[in-house]
Enzyme design. Structure first.
Site, short mmCIF file in Angstrom:
data_model
loop_
_atom_site.label_atom_id
_atom_site.label_comp_id
_atom_site.label_asym_id
_atom_site.label_seq_id
_atom_site.Cartn_x
_atom_site.Cartn_y
_atom_site.Cartn_z
N THR A 12 1.02 -1.71 -0.20
CA THR A 12 0.29 0.04 0.07
C THR A 12 0.93 0.75 -0.14
OG1 THR A 12 -2.27 -1.12 1.42
CG2 THR A 12 -1.29 1.69 1.34
N ASP A 56 1.75 -8.05 -4.41
CA ASP A 56 0.97 -8.31 -3.23
C ASP A 56 1.91 -9.34 -2.58
OD1 ASP A 56 -1.19 -9.04 -1.44
OD2 ASP A 56 -1.84 -6.86 -2.87
N SER A 58 0.25 -10.92 -0.22
CA SER A 58 -0.24 -12.08 0.29
C SER A 58 0.15 -13.02 -1.01
CB SER A 58 -2.08 -11.57 -0.21
OG SER A 58 -2.89 -10.32 0.14
N THR A 88 1.82 -5.09 4.23
CA THR A 88 1.63 -5.23 5.68
C THR A 88 0.97 -7.10 5.99
OG1 THR A 88 -1.00 -4.28 5.89
CG2 THR A 88 1.00 -2.44 6.25
N THR A 277 2.61 -21.27 21.32
CA THR A 277 1.18 -20.98 22.26
C THR A 277 0.53 -20.18 21.21
OG1 THR A 277 0.08 -19.28 23.84
CG2 THR A 277 1.82 -19.08 23.54
N CYS A 279 -1.89 -17.91 21.99
CA CYS A 279 -1.56 -16.20 23.36
C CYS A 279 -0.71 -15.51 22.05
CB CYS A 279 -1.38 -16.76 24.66
SG CYS A 279 -2.30 -18.21 25.10
#
Length: 342
Positions: A12, A56, A58, A88, A277, A279
């Site tokens: 971007t 890109d 992705s 990103t 993990t 988390c």
């Protein structure tokens, strides 16, 4: 004069509205000082290199990482630092993997990007780019780089690349590093966290670049209702050499006998099994609960507080260096470039 090479891979940040049709198109980074005139205030020579075709984020593949690492190696003696402009979505994966690919690094390699294109009024791209360039060029009184690491610069924070994860799809503070403090914070001045920043053993070390990656890694996310068929596919498939197991809390997974048996089968086949993990913050401790201990007994290694992105990059690089799975297992538990708290 200090010098920085800006490498635009896509994303971007490099987009600008075409006045003719209103669409967003990549702009010419050789004219970056005209687009971001604030860069003219730095006593820094800024050159640019644009990937063709643009990628890109992705669609990022390990081949891009190999190209980036080789480009940095080829230009290493010409520049004091490098800024990589990147989409990103996979920036944390790229920054993590490059931290393992670039051994003996003594110069900054700073990833940045933006949530809004650099050519729109409210863009976050200009501030991110300005801070990234300043950090990439910064040296201490002895002439050494302040941050000789692979890092991500976003929303006034400089984060260790292999400790970062994308946190938000919309906010300007898109990245977080829950288990490692920022390497630097950009306010009125840039404040460097010198106690956290890793320094090379030898400042005159030769950069060593590893471009061969072994990508035979699966990621199994433990979830309620997981079936034996799914677990066996991710853990025991013949084309899989290693599996990252994303577990609950401090490293816990279901204690069903069928699951433990599949783990033991995978271990008996010589698979590399790494416990990470789910988390965002905290660490794996397989000695804390019986369910975690059962994984350990089945041959699963602790990933400590490593991120999934860093675990993937670390495995790719270690497996690319050796066919010896036991050596890879030994190296996984070592802190190679700040990716775990040990």
């Amino acid at each position: 004069m200090k010098s920085v090479l800006i490498i635009y891979t896509g994303g971007t940040i490099g987009m600008k509205e075409d006045p003719a049709d209103g669409t967003l198109k990549p702009f010419d980074f050789s004219q970056i000082k005209e687009e971001v005139p604030e860069l003219n205030k730095f006593d820094v020579r800024i050159d640019s290199y644009t990937f063709d075709p643009l990628i890109d984020s992705s669609d990022v593949e390990p081949s891009l990482w190999a190209d980036l690492a080789q480009l940095i190696s080829d230009k290493y003696e010409e520049y004091d630092g490098f800024v990589i402009l990147h989409g990103t979505d996979t920036m944390a994966y790229s920054a993590s993997t490059l931290s393992f690919m670039l051994e003996g690094l003594t110069k900054p390699v700073v990833f940045t990007g933006s949530q809004l294109p650099i050519g729109v009024p409210r863009t976050d791209g200009k501030e991110n780019l300005i801070s990234a360039v300043e950090i990439a060029a910064a040296k201490d009184p002895e002439g050494h780089a302040y941050v000789p690491e692979v890092a991500i610069c976003f929303d006034s924070l400089l984060l260790r690349g292999n400790r970062s994860t994308k946190y938000s799809a919309e906010a300007f503070n898109a990245f977080a590093s829950p288990n490692c403090p920022p390497l630097a914070e950009a306010g009125i001045n840039i404040r460097y966290n010198t106690d956290i920043i890793r320094k090379p053993v030898y400042w005159d070390a030769q950069l060593r670049v590893q471009t061969h990656l072994d990508t035979r890694v699966s990621i199994l996310k433990i979830h309620p209702g997981i079936t034996p068929m799914v677990a066996r596919h991710f853990l025991c498939a013949p084309e899989i050499r290693a599996c990252i197991i994303e577990t609950y809390g401090s490293g816990n997974a279901l204690s069903k006998e069928w699951f433990l048996q599949i783990l033991k089968e995978a271990d008996a086949q010589g698979k590399i099994l790494l416990n990470v993990t789910q988390c965002k913050s905290g660490t794996v401790n397989m000695n804390l609960y019986a369910t975690g201990a059962s994984l350990k007994h089945a041959g699963v290694l602790s990933g400590a507080d490593i991120t999934t992105e860093a675990a993937l990059g670390k495995l790719f690089c270690l497996m690319g260096r050796s066919d010896n799975n036991q050596w890879v297992k030994t190296m996984l538990e070592k802190n190679l470039c700040g990716e775990i708290s040990k």
